[in-house]
Design a protein around this motif. Structure first.
Motif, PDB file in Angstrom:
ATOM      1  N   GLU A 151      -7.385  15.055 -23.712  1.00  0.00           N
ATOM      2  CA  GLU A 151      -7.166  16.483 -23.457  1.00  0.00           C
ATOM      3  C   GLU A 151      -6.934  16.735 -21.981  1.00  0.00           C
ATOM      4  O   GLU A 151      -6.013  17.475 -21.584  1.00  0.00           O
ATOM      5  CB  GLU A 151      -8.378  17.291 -23.935  1.00  0.00           C
ATOM      6  N   LYS A 152      -7.742  16.117 -21.164  1.00  0.00           N
ATOM      7  CA  LYS A 152      -7.551  16.283 -19.725  1.00  0.00           C
ATOM      8  C   LYS A 152      -6.216  15.694 -19.285  1.00  0.00           C
ATOM      9  O   LYS A 152      -5.498  16.266 -18.454  1.00  0.00           O
ATOM     10  CB  LYS A 152      -8.679  15.604 -18.968  1.00  0.00           C
ATOM     11  N   VAL A 153      -5.892  14.556 -19.867  1.00  0.00           N
ATOM     12  CA  VAL A 153      -4.630  13.923 -19.498  1.00  0.00           C
ATOM     13  C   VAL A 153      -3.456  14.808 -19.910  1.00  0.00           C
ATOM     14  O   VAL A 153      -2.467  14.969 -19.189  1.00  0.00           O
ATOM     15  CB  VAL A 153      -4.537  12.533 -20.123  1.00  0.00           C
ATOM     16  N   GLN A 154      -3.580  15.406 -21.132  1.00  0.00           N
ATOM     17  CA  GLN A 154      -2.518  16.275 -21.613  1.00  0.00           C
ATOM     18  C   GLN A 154      -2.350  17.484 -20.711  1.00  0.00           C
ATOM     19  O   GLN A 154      -1.225  17.900 -20.393  1.00  0.00           O
ATOM     20  CB  GLN A 154      -2.827  16.711 -23.056  1.00  0.00           C
ATOM     21  N   ARG A 155      -3.445  18.038 -20.308  1.00  0.00           N
ATOM     22  CA  ARG A 155      -3.367  19.185 -19.427  1.00  0.00           C
ATOM     23  C   ARG A 155      -2.751  18.820 -18.086  1.00  0.00           C
ATOM     24  O   ARG A 155      -1.903  19.532 -17.540  1.00  0.00           O
ATOM     25  CB  ARG A 155      -4.799  19.720 -19.233  1.00  0.00           C
ATOM     26  N   ALA A 156      -3.185  17.696 -17.549  1.00  0.00           N
ATOM     27  CA  ALA A 156      -2.631  17.270 -16.254  1.00  0.00           C
ATOM     28  C   ALA A 156      -1.152  16.952 -16.382  1.00  0.00           C
ATOM     29  O   ALA A 156      -0.347  17.241 -15.487  1.00  0.00           O
ATOM     30  CB  ALA A 156      -3.395  16.032 -15.761  1.00  0.00           C
ATOM     31  N   LEU A 157      -0.792  16.388 -17.555  1.00  0.00           N
ATOM     32  CA  LEU A 157       0.625  16.064 -17.765  1.00  0.00           C
ATOM     33  C   LEU A 157       1.476  17.320 -17.805  1.00  0.00           C
ATOM     34  O   LEU A 157       2.571  17.355 -17.228  1.00  0.00           O
ATOM     35  CB  LEU A 157       0.755  15.259 -19.058  1.00  0.00           C
ATOM     36  N   GLU A 158       0.972  18.335 -18.484  1.00  0.00           N
ATOM     37  CA  GLU A 158       1.723  19.593 -18.523  1.00  0.00           C
ATOM     38  C   GLU A 158       1.859  20.190 -17.135  1.00  0.00           C
ATOM     39  O   GLU A 158       2.923  20.730 -16.777  1.00  0.00           O
ATOM     40  CB  GLU A 158       1.018  20.565 -19.472  1.00  0.00           C
ATOM     41  N   GLU A 159       0.804  20.079 -16.370  1.00  0.00           N
ATOM     42  CA  GLU A 159       0.882  20.599 -14.999  1.00  0.00           C
ATOM     43  C   GLU A 159       1.916  19.818 -14.173  1.00  0.00           C
ATOM     44  O   GLU A 159       2.713  20.383 -13.403  1.00  0.00           O
ATOM     45  CB  GLU A 159      -0.479  20.524 -14.331  1.00  0.00           C
ATOM     46  N   LYS A 160       1.906  18.519 -14.390  1.00  0.00           N
ATOM     47  CA  LYS A 160       2.874  17.701 -13.665  1.00  0.00           C
ATOM     48  C   LYS A 160       4.303  18.034 -14.061  1.00  0.00           C
ATOM     49  O   LYS A 160       5.219  18.096 -13.232  1.00  0.00           O
ATOM     50  CB  LYS A 160       2.612  16.218 -13.922  1.00  0.00           C
ATOM     51  N   LYS A 161       4.461  18.291 -15.406  1.00  0.00           N
ATOM     52  CA  LYS A 161       5.794  18.621 -15.892  1.00  0.00           C
ATOM     53  C   LYS A 161       6.275  19.939 -15.312  1.00  0.00           C
ATOM     54  O   LYS A 161       7.456  20.078 -14.915  1.00  0.00           O
ATOM     55  CB  LYS A 161       5.802  18.679 -17.421  1.00  0.00           C
ATOM     56  N   SER A 162       5.373  20.905 -15.283  1.00  0.00           N
ATOM     57  CA  SER A 162       5.767  22.190 -14.707  1.00  0.00           C
ATOM     58  C   SER A 162       6.108  22.050 -13.215  1.00  0.00           C
ATOM     59  O   SER A 162       7.086  22.636 -12.707  1.00  0.00           O
ATOM     60  CB  SER A 162       4.654  23.224 -14.908  1.00  0.00           C
ATOM     61  N   ALA A 163       5.318  21.242 -12.502  1.00  0.00           N
ATOM     62  CA  ALA A 163       5.604  21.026 -11.073  1.00  0.00           C
ATOM     63  C   ALA A 163       6.920  20.299 -10.895  1.00  0.00           C
ATOM     64  O   ALA A 163       7.740  20.612  -9.987  1.00  0.00           O
ATOM     65  CB  ALA A 163       4.472  20.223 -10.430  1.00  0.00           C
ATOM     66  N   ARG A 164       7.188  19.356 -11.819  1.00  0.00           N
ATOM     67  CA  ARG A 164       8.437  18.603 -11.729  1.00  0.00           C
ATOM     68  C   ARG A 164       9.632  19.507 -12.006  1.00  0.00           C
ATOM     69  O   ARG A 164      10.680  19.414 -11.353  1.00  0.00           O
ATOM     70  CB  ARG A 164       8.403  17.437 -12.721  1.00  0.00           C
ATOM     71  N   ALA A 165       9.482  20.448 -12.978  1.00  0.00           N
ATOM     72  CA  ALA A 165      10.561  21.395 -13.283  1.00  0.00           C
ATOM     73  C   ALA A 165      10.833  22.284 -12.076  1.00  0.00           C
ATOM     74  O   ALA A 165      11.989  22.581 -11.752  1.00  0.00           O
ATOM     75  CB  ALA A 165      10.190  22.227 -14.522  1.00  0.00           C
ATOM     76  N   LYS A 166       9.741  22.695 -11.430  1.00  0.00           N
ATOM     77  CA  LYS A 166       9.915  23.519 -10.241  1.00  0.00           C
ATOM     78  C   LYS A 166      10.645  22.741  -9.139  1.00  0.00           C
ATOM     79  O   LYS A 166      11.530  23.280  -8.432  1.00  0.00           O
ATOM     80  CB  LYS A 166       8.556  24.001  -9.744  1.00  0.00           C
TER      81      LYS A 166
END
Length: 485
Positions: A249-264
């Protein structure tokens, strides 16, 4: 005679011969009878030819055209053309004859002359030609000292005419090109103003290009930093993937954050690329503007070169004008030399007149002495005639005295031959004396030349010649008288 100028009156035959010799005869078959009984057109024809040959310069003759004043006065000018030409020739002839001291030349002498006046006028004219020829011969040594002066003067005049023509051509070309030069000058001023505006725009564009380059370097730096962070995040992602099993769960959350940062980050990269393309288009526009400015600058340089060429032509014109002024100064110096030579010629003419007077006086004295001798000899010859008559009477009276009469006749003949031989010796002595007069005149001329430099108070050489020659001539006449007695 109505003239104050001394000249001998020539015979009609001599006048006709001299007119043919000088080429001023009005007709080809002029004879002495034509001068003895002159026609009205004789004097006008001779004077016209004389002026054309010896007085008027080439191109200075009358053109035969009437002036505006003549056209205003005369009703029909074409009917009076010949009369005006004759009147002009008469005025010119009268002025010339007055200049040689031949006075009282009237219009009647010109149109209806008497034989006596024709002979006087033509004699004065021919004697003037003799005088002119003598003076020209006398001045020939002086002219020969500067043989190329006339050619040099003609060459300088031709050069001056050529330079004046070139100057006039340059001035005409300058006047014709002045509007174009003014237009070019206005174009150059407008182009200079445009160049100043373009320079200001170029400086502004360079400042903007420098700012864009700075921004571009900043974006590249940010992209590099983002790549570094992406690599770091990828490493962290791989590390987190290894931990994913433990805490998904933590990894999934961090991954989503990374994805959003990468999109930005990708969105910011797209924006930076768009900005970079816009800046590249702006830079291309600036390069095109720089090329146009370069072409305009080359045109301005061409116009500047044309202006420099025009200034060079102006300098050449000024230099040629200065050279023309120098040549005019040299011509003025030649004119001063001519005036100096004319003064010397006038002085030599005055000296020559004095010498001629001295020679004429000496010749007159000798002619008088010769006349006295000839009259004396004729008297002696007349005294012999009575003796011959007495001898003839004696022969008639006494035939026995024939031998004595023959001896007396022989003696008289011997005496007559003796007297003739004396006369011949006297004539020879006179000729010898006349031959010795010329060296004496040359010596007198040398003395006059030496005394000419001593000042105006020097004694007159003609008086010296008179005081020297009179005692010698009287002594010779006394000696001859003693020989006769």
């Amino acid at each position: 005679m109505a003239s104050g100028f001394g000249f001998p009156i020539l015979s009609p035959a001599e006048i006709a011969e001299q007119l043919f010799q000088y080429g001023i005869a009005p007709i080809a078959n002029l004879r002495p009878e034509n001068i003895a009984s002159p026609q009205p057109d004789l004097l006008p024809g001779v004077l016209a030819r004389f002026f054309d040959s010896f007085v008027d310069a080439p191109g200075d003759g009358e053109d035969g055209l009437l002036g505006f004043s003549d056209l205003e006065v005369l009703d029909n000018p074409e009917h009076h053309a010949e009369a005006i030409r004759v009147l002009r020739l008469y005025n010119k002839s009268q002025a010339f004859l007055d200049s040689i001291q031949f006075k009282d030349f009237t219009l009647a002498d010109f149109t209806r002359p008497t034989p006596r006046r024709v002979v006087e006028v033509l004699s004065a004219l021919i004697n003037f030609l003799f005088y002119r020829e003598e003076k020209v011969t006398l001045l020939q040594p002086i002219v020969s000292e500067t043989p190329d002066y006339h050619e040099r003067t003609l060459e300088l005049k031709a050069r001056m005419t050529q330079l004046q023509k070139e100057i006039a051509d340059h001035e005409l070309a300058e006047q014709m090109e002045e509007p174009m030069a003014q237009q070019l000058e206005a174009d150059v001023n407008a182009l200079q103003q445009k160049v100043q505006v373009y320079n200001k725009q170029q400086l502004a564009l360079r400042a903007k290009a420098a700012a864009i380059n700075d921004k571009k370097e900043e974006i590249h730096r940010k992209i590099t930093q983002a790549d570094f962070e992406l690599t770091k995040h990828a490493q962290e992602n791989s590390r987190l993937m290894s931990k994913l099993v433990k805490s998904p769960e933590k990894v999934q959350r961090a991954l989503e954050e990374k994805k959003s940062a990468r999109a930005k980050l990708k969105e910011s990269e797209k924006i930076a690329m768009q900005n970079d393309q816009e800046k590249s288009a702006t830079l291309e526009i600036r390069n095109k503007a720089h090329e146009k400015l370069t072409k305009q600058h080359s045109k301005i340089q061409d116009v500047h070169e044309q202006l420099v060429a025009a200034k060079t032509v102006e300098k050449e014109v000024k230099a040629r004008k200065a050279k023309l002024n120098d040549e005019s100064v040299s011509v003025m110096s030649f004119d001063a030399q001519i005036v100096d030579w004319q003064g010397k010629v006038h002085e030599m003419e005055e000296r020559l007149k004095g010498k001629v007077k001295e020679r004429n006086q000496i010749i007159a004295d000798e002619n008088q002495k010769l006349g006295a001798l000839s009259s004396e000899i004729e008297g002696k010859l007349q005294c012999l005639e009575p003796r011959e008559k007495k001898v003839e009477a004696t022969i008639a009276k006494a035939s026995n005295l024939c031998s004595e009469a023959a001896s007396a006749r022989t003696a008289a003949t011997a005496e007559q031959q003796k007297i003739r031989s004396k006369f011949n010796s006297i004539v020879k002595a006179f000729n010898t004396y006349m031959d010795s007069v010329d060296p004496f005149l040359e010596g007198v001329e040398e003395v006059g030349r030496q005394s000419a430099g001593e000042g105006a108070s020097a004694p007159d050489p003609s008086a010296a010649v008179t005081t020297k020659t009179t005692p010698r001539a009287s002594a010779m006449s006394k000696k001859r008288a003693r020989k006769r007695t």
